[in-house]
Design a protein around this motif. Structure first.
Motif, mmCIF file in Angstrom:
data_model
loop_
_atom_site.group_PDB
_atom_site.id
_atom_site.type_symbol
_atom_site.label_atom_id
_atom_site.label_comp_id
_atom_site.label_asym_id
_atom_site.label_seq_id
_atom_site.Cartn_x
_atom_site.Cartn_y
_atom_site.Cartn_z
ATOM 1 N N ASP A 379 11.129 -2.394 35.445
ATOM 2 C CA ASP A 379 12.148 -0.948 35.614
ATOM 3 C C ASP A 379 13.417 -2.426 36.694
ATOM 4 O O ASP A 379 14.690 -2.343 36.235
ATOM 5 N N LEU A 380 13.270 -3.407 37.306
ATOM 6 C CA LEU A 380 13.893 -4.713 37.927
ATOM 7 C C LEU A 380 14.569 -5.332 36.494
ATOM 8 O O LEU A 380 16.271 -4.972 36.610
ATOM 9 N N GLY A 381 14.277 -5.812 35.412
ATOM 10 C CA GLY A 381 14.578 -6.436 34.577
ATOM 11 C C GLY A 381 15.768 -5.464 33.841
ATOM 12 O O GLY A 381 15.863 -6.054 33.457
ATOM 13 N N ALA A 382 15.155 -4.324 33.375
ATOM 14 C CA ALA A 382 16.378 -3.206 33.117
ATOM 15 C C ALA A 382 17.278 -2.805 33.662
ATOM 16 O O ALA A 382 18.408 -3.176 33.009
ATOM 17 N N THR A 383 17.390 -2.895 34.888
ATOM 18 C CA THR A 383 18.205 -2.862 35.951
ATOM 19 C C THR A 383 19.501 -4.046 35.962
ATOM 20 O O THR A 383 20.530 -3.785 35.748
ATOM 21 N N VAL A 384 18.653 -5.419 35.932
ATOM 22 C CA VAL A 384 20.095 -6.437 36.000
ATOM 23 C C VAL A 384 20.208 -6.754 34.539
ATOM 24 O O VAL A 384 21.136 -7.003 34.830
ATOM 25 N N ALA A 385 19.391 -6.433 33.497
ATOM 26 C CA ALA A 385 20.519 -6.162 32.416
ATOM 27 C C ALA A 385 21.550 -5.274 31.617
ATOM 28 O O ALA A 385 22.256 -5.803 31.142
ATOM 29 N N ASP A 386 20.793 -4.018 32.327
ATOM 30 C CA ASP A 386 22.014 -3.097 32.605
ATOM 31 C C ASP A 386 23.062 -3.703 33.916
ATOM 32 O O ASP A 386 24.742 -3.510 33.231
ATOM 33 N N ILE A 387 23.223 -4.542 34.450
ATOM 34 C CA ILE A 387 24.154 -4.756 35.544
ATOM 35 C C ILE A 387 25.512 -5.348 34.588
ATOM 36 O O ILE A 387 26.383 -5.546 34.981
ATOM 37 N N PHE A 388 24.617 -6.218 33.680
ATOM 38 C CA PHE A 388 25.682 -7.458 32.822
ATOM 39 C C PHE A 388 25.531 -7.257 31.781
ATOM 40 O O PHE A 388 25.994 -8.363 31.139
ATOM 41 N N ALA A 389 25.312 -5.732 31.349
ATOM 42 C CA ALA A 389 25.754 -5.524 30.101
ATOM 43 C C ALA A 389 25.320 -6.053 28.922
ATOM 44 O O ALA A 389 25.561 -6.526 27.795
ATOM 45 N N LEU A 390 23.560 -6.466 29.722
ATOM 46 C CA LEU A 390 22.745 -6.630 28.065
ATOM 47 C C LEU A 390 21.822 -6.014 27.798
ATOM 48 O O LEU A 390 22.302 -4.298 28.321
ATOM 49 N N GLN A 391 21.517 -6.169 26.427
ATOM 50 C CA GLN A 391 20.812 -5.356 25.434
ATOM 51 C C GLN A 391 19.086 -4.914 26.369
ATOM 52 O O GLN A 391 18.835 -5.917 27.433
ATOM 53 N N SER A 392 19.149 -3.596 26.605
ATOM 54 C CA SER A 392 18.317 -3.389 27.108
ATOM 55 C C SER A 392 16.297 -3.700 27.299
ATOM 56 O O SER A 392 16.675 -3.444 25.641
ATOM 57 N N PRO A 393 16.453 -4.464 28.109
ATOM 58 C CA PRO A 393 14.575 -4.959 27.501
ATOM 59 C C PRO A 393 13.124 -3.436 26.521
ATOM 60 O O PRO A 393 13.847 -3.036 27.183
ATOM 61 N N LYS A 394 12.623 -4.058 25.675
ATOM 62 C CA LYS A 394 12.117 -3.028 25.282
ATOM 63 C C LYS A 394 10.966 -2.472 26.003
ATOM 64 O O LYS A 394 11.244 -1.147 26.084
ATOM 65 N N TYR A 395 10.754 -2.986 27.108
ATOM 66 C CA TYR A 395 10.193 -2.679 28.531
ATOM 67 C C TYR A 395 10.623 -2.418 30.375
ATOM 68 O O TYR A 395 12.172 -3.181 30.020
ATOM 69 N N GLY A 396 10.496 -0.783 30.747
ATOM 70 C CA GLY A 396 11.170 -0.655 31.964
ATOM 71 C C GLY A 396 12.709 0.451 32.226
ATOM 72 O O GLY A 396 13.014 0.421 30.551
ATOM 73 N N THR A 397 12.723 1.060 32.723
ATOM 74 C CA THR A 397 13.490 2.000 32.716
ATOM 75 C C THR A 397 15.163 1.988 33.791
ATOM 76 O O THR A 397 14.459 2.020 35.294
#
Length: 405
Positions: A379-397
């Motif tokens: 969930d941390l990685g998904a949030t970081v991806a969201d903050i930097f406008a990256l594609q959401s990873p397969k795992y995490g919310t």
């Protein structure tokens, strides 16, 4: 564009995970148990006003700590929650890879025999590959203990000390002066290549240099180096780096990710230097930068060495540095605190413990936000991806919407 600082409080669990029974860790609770021991031995409760203000105590209580021996401090600002691990192991690479969106869903290879950990055939292959005959140790051991036991013999013979633990790891201890730091690194690189060639799926080969004249004053140095296998798929670090962002590794982060997805790496030794270096790097960071720091000393110096008092003192020191960290953040910046596994200093043995870990987030003007239970570190990685406008990873919310509303 935002910037983010992630600081991993290595080995800081806050309660037995849902699957702790499978790991023999029912009852493990790094935070609650060390706080209780600290109170008993020091005669006072842990004072963590800034971590408390971020919501650490609420997260710990929700994760199973019924009675925390800490000076009460209710959450005042920031987001707090607790996360379970879905990866198959409770080791460093599994925890870090998962928090960046790539959980370990395969089984690591292990050296499970406690006294003859490395087979005769493997030792022979290591000797052939490195050109150095034999290996001292060949067992499960604490790093400081085995250096005290075999360090002098190593200095006399020039034979490296080989040992392992409950993790998927082969560790090599050698004297910086008599064996040589470059020789140790070269030896570990050759062992890493051999393990890859043999397809043993061992997560890390770790170089453990030490100094000193004899067993009375041997001590490990800050020149440790981890040789990891590559994550099985690209992480959020790769995405940010490939998108033109900057990923700054402080401490052993670059080693954990096999230097993949890292723009720049900075080594630092000791908790104070790791914090200082993180502050310097973050203050000078441009937009679209992630500074990623591993605070190894909590795990290495206090968790594995089963030192709850030292662990508590280190937590108080880190807490005292948080206002300085807060002051470096601009309105669109984020600070995240998390752990990669537990390492309960009151638990039996000297290995990691399968626990929930805290997820704490802070930004200027952020309100008190309860993130609740998170099903995966990813969930941390998904949030970081969201903050930097990256594609959401397969795992995490992602929980970005919660911390930016």
């Amino acid at each position: 564009m935002a910037r983010a600082l992630i600081m991993v409080i290595d080995g800081f669990g806050i309660g037995a995970a849902p699957d702790a029974e499978s790991f023999g860790d029912i009852g493990a609770n790094t935070f609650a148990n060390l706080a209780k021991e600290f109170l008993q031995q020091e005669g006072r409760s842990l004072a963590l006003p800034n971590l408390g203000g971020m919501g650490l105590f609420e997260a710990a209580k929700a994760a199973g700590a019924e009675d925390l021996a800490v000076q009460s401090q209710a959450a005042t600002s920031g987001a707090f929650g607790y996360a379970a691990e879905v990866s198959s192991g409770k080791d460093t690479p599994s925890g870090h890879w998962e928090m960046m969106g790539v959980p370990v869903l395969f089984d690591w290879g292990y050296f499970s025999d406690k006294t003859d950990s490395f087979s005769k055939e493997l030792l022979e292959q290591i000797s052939i590959r490195t050109g150095i005959e034999g290996g001292l140790g060949n067992c499960h051991a604490s790093g400081t203990t085995i250096i005290a036991e075999l360090g002098e013999q190593h200095m006399q013979t020039g034979i490296p000390i080989l040992y392992t633990s409950a993790d998927s790891v082969l560790q090599v201890a050698a004297h910086e002066k008599t064996f040589g730091l470059d020789n140790l690194y070269r030896y570990c690189e050759q062992v890493r290549e051999l393990l890859n060639d043999l397809d043993l799926n061992i997560g890390r080969v770790i170089a453990r240099p030490f100094i000193g004249d004899d067993a009375s004053n041997f001590q490990r140095t800050g020149n440790r180096r981890d040789y990891s296998i590559l994550p099985p798929s690209p992480t959020v670090l790769d995405q940010l780096h490939d998108a033109g962002g900057t990923v700054v590794s402080v401490g052993k982060i670059a080693d954990i990710f096999a230097h993949q997805g890292i723009s720049r790496k900075i080594k630092a030794t000791g908790l104070d230097q790791l914090v200082d270096t993180s502050l310097v790097e973050f203050e000078s960071a441009i937009d679209n930068t992630l500074v990623f720091t591993n605070l190894v000393n909590f795990d290495q110096d206090y968790g594995h060495r089963r030192d709850p008092i030292g662990y508590g003192q280190a937590l108080e020191y880190f807490d005292s540095r948080l206002p300085e960290i807060f002051s470096r953040l601009n309105d669109d910046d984020f600070l995240f605190l998390i752990a990669d596994h537990g390492c309960d200093p009151t638990w039996h043995g000297s290995d990691h413990t399968r626990e929930y870990v805290p997820i704490l987030a802070w930004a200027p003007n952020m309100q008190r936000i309860d993130l609740g239970e998170r099903k995966t570190f990813a969930d941390l990685g998904a949030t970081v991806a969201d903050i930097f406008a990256l594609q959401s990873p397969k795992y995490g919310t992602s929980f970005k919407s919660l911390i930016t509303s």
